[in-house]
Design a protein around this motif. Structure first.
Motif, PDB file in Angstrom:
ATOM      1  N   GLU A  49      -5.539  -4.864   4.583  1.00 54.85           N
ATOM      2  CA  GLU A  49      -4.891  -3.656   5.075  1.00 54.85           C
ATOM      3  C   GLU A  49      -3.735  -3.984   6.020  1.00 54.85           C
ATOM      4  O   GLU A  49      -2.681  -3.336   5.974  1.00 54.85           O
ATOM      5  CB  GLU A  49      -5.924  -2.765   5.765  1.00 54.85           C
ATOM      6  N   TYR A  68       0.432  -3.228   5.651  1.00 55.50           N
ATOM      7  CA  TYR A  68       1.140  -2.531   6.718  1.00 55.50           C
ATOM      8  C   TYR A  68       2.486  -3.216   6.959  1.00 55.50           C
ATOM      9  O   TYR A  68       3.481  -2.563   7.279  1.00 55.50           O
ATOM     10  CB  TYR A  68       0.296  -2.545   7.998  1.00 55.50           C
ATOM     11  N   GLU A  98       5.476   3.614  -4.081  1.00 54.73           N
ATOM     12  CA  GLU A  98       4.694   4.399  -5.034  1.00 54.73           C
ATOM     13  C   GLU A  98       5.156   4.097  -6.451  1.00 54.73           C
ATOM     14  O   GLU A  98       6.351   3.979  -6.727  1.00 54.73           O
ATOM     15  CB  GLU A  98       4.851   5.893  -4.734  1.00 54.73           C
ATOM     16  N   TYR A 144      -8.293   0.088  -3.170  1.00 51.61           N
ATOM     17  CA  TYR A 144      -7.567   0.430  -1.947  1.00 51.61           C
ATOM     18  C   TYR A 144      -6.084   0.675  -2.229  1.00 51.61           C
ATOM     19  O   TYR A 144      -5.511   1.682  -1.790  1.00 51.61           O
ATOM     20  CB  TYR A 144      -7.734  -0.701  -0.935  1.00 51.61           C
ATOM     21  N   ASN A 184      -5.468   3.926  -4.430  1.00 52.47           N
ATOM     22  CA  ASN A 184      -5.726   5.192  -3.748  1.00 52.47           C
ATOM     23  C   ASN A 184      -4.807   5.442  -2.560  1.00 52.47           C
ATOM     24  O   ASN A 184      -4.385   6.583  -2.333  1.00 52.47           O
ATOM     25  CB  ASN A 184      -7.185   5.252  -3.297  1.00 52.47           C
ATOM     26  N   LYS A 185      -4.492   4.402  -1.814  1.00 52.33           N
ATOM     27  CA  LYS A 185      -3.657   4.606  -0.617  1.00 52.33           C
ATOM     28  C   LYS A 185      -2.171   4.680  -0.954  1.00 52.33           C
ATOM     29  O   LYS A 185      -1.430   5.473  -0.377  1.00 52.33           O
ATOM     30  CB  LYS A 185      -3.905   3.507   0.410  1.00 52.33           C
ATOM     31  N   TYR A 186      -1.728   3.843  -1.893  1.00 56.81           N
ATOM     32  CA  TYR A 186      -0.290   3.724  -2.143  1.00 56.81           C
ATOM     33  C   TYR A 186       0.148   4.314  -3.474  1.00 56.81           C
ATOM     34  O   TYR A 186       1.337   4.337  -3.766  1.00 56.81           O
ATOM     35  CB  TYR A 186       0.123   2.252  -2.067  1.00 56.81           C
ATOM     36  N   ARG A 187      -0.821   4.778  -4.287  1.00 57.10           N
ATOM     37  CA  ARG A 187      -0.516   5.387  -5.583  1.00 57.10           C
ATOM     38  C   ARG A 187       0.290   4.443  -6.472  1.00 57.10           C
ATOM     39  O   ARG A 187       1.187   4.879  -7.206  1.00 57.10           O
ATOM     40  CB  ARG A 187       0.216   6.719  -5.393  1.00 57.10           C
ATOM     41  N   SER A 228     -13.174   6.106  -8.999  1.00 56.90           N
ATOM     42  CA  SER A 228     -11.981   6.284  -8.173  1.00 56.90           C
ATOM     43  C   SER A 228     -11.218   7.535  -8.585  1.00 56.90           C
ATOM     44  O   SER A 228     -11.132   7.872  -9.771  1.00 56.90           O
ATOM     45  CB  SER A 228     -11.067   5.063  -8.316  1.00 56.90           C
ATOM     46  N   GLN A 269      -1.612  -1.469  13.452  1.00 49.69           N
ATOM     47  CA  GLN A 269      -2.181  -0.680  12.366  1.00 49.69           C
ATOM     48  C   GLN A 269      -3.680  -0.467  12.549  1.00 49.69           C
ATOM     49  O   GLN A 269      -4.359  -1.242  13.196  1.00 49.69           O
ATOM     50  CB  GLN A 269      -1.914  -1.353  11.014  1.00 49.69           C
ATOM     51  N   SER A 326      -9.996  -1.309   8.659  1.00 47.46           N
ATOM     52  CA  SER A 326     -11.371  -0.963   8.347  1.00 47.46           C
ATOM     53  C   SER A 326     -12.332  -2.046   8.796  1.00 47.46           C
ATOM     54  O   SER A 326     -11.935  -3.099   9.285  1.00 47.46           O
ATOM     55  CB  SER A 326     -11.514  -0.742   6.838  1.00 47.46           C
TER      56      SER A 326
END
Length: 239
Positions: free
Chosen positions: A27, A31, A37, A54, A57-60, A83, A194, A197
């Protein structure tokens, strides 16, 4: 790969982020290295698919994961089905991948390349990356050249084909055709602003056995023995 004991151990334990730094490092890395995208991303040695999940879902992004181990592939495919942004998972060898030249914007390797024929794998990364694309590799790195007996002990446990210093890794990337290689220390980016998790989770296999715990114990002992000598770096290589 010369020795599959460690890879089999990871599959049996179903460790979500077995690479150095784990999910917090992944993660933190994204950052600092921005993903656009709809970029096409390849997660090599994707394991149980946590990083693919990850990123998708986060960055498409358009994410593909590839792994050789059938148990890892099965778990990653299950993760994709659950997902909200599905990603593709295929079984394959990173030394000879079923992709056309210039297929991906970025390739991510989280402690994978070191377990392969490194020159062959890096040339594959370069082949399937678009011009100007990036390979982001979190890889085992030794702080100094090791004596043969020490190197052999580490390689026997992990199945690593070579143990490389920073300069040796840079040379391998250059020889494979990359034009620029930047080296990043993981502890510096994890300490950034940042939000990150928790560490890895586990998804135990039905094939979990005593050997898996023996490998885990050997791993703990080895990390302690070679503390300060056996580490990792992030290599950002541009085609």
């Amino acid at each position: 790969m010369n020795n599959r004991r460690y890879i089999d151990f990871l599959a049996k334990m179903g460790i979500s982020s077995a690479h150095p730094g784990g999910k917090p490092l992944t993660e933190a890395l994204f950052y600092h290295v921005q993903l656009g995208e709809n970029e096409k991303i390849l997660d090599v040695g994707c394991g149980t698919g946590e990083t693919s999940f990850y990123i998708a879902n986060k960055y498409r992004c358009d994410v593909t994961g590839i792994d050789l181990h059938p148990e890892m592939v099965r778990k990653a495919q299950e993760r994709s089905k659950n997902s909200s942004v599905p990603f593709q998972i295929i079984q394959g060898n990173v030394e000879k991948m079923p992709f056309k030249e210039q297929s991906f914007d970025k390739i991510l390797s989280e402690s994978v390349t070191v377990f392969t024929n490194i020159p062959v794998t890096l040339k594959e990364y370069c082949r399937i990356l678009k011009t100007g694309g990036q390979a982001l590799a979190i890889e085992m790195t030794v702080e100094k050249p090791l004596e043969e007996k020490d190197a052999q002990e580490i390689q026997n446990l992990y199945g690593a084909t070579k143990l490389l210093t920073v300069n040796e890794w840079i040379n391998e990337f250059n020889q494979a055709g990359f034009s620029q290689v930047d080296v990043i220390r993981g502890e510096k980016i994890i300490a950034g602003p940042q939000s990150i998790s928790d560490v890895s989770t586990f998804n135990f296999s039905n094939h979990l056995d005593l050997e898996a715990f023996e490998v885990w114990w050997d791993h703990i002992q080895l990390m302690d023995k070679y503390r300060g000598v056996l580490g990792y770096r992030i290599y950002k290589a541009i085609k």
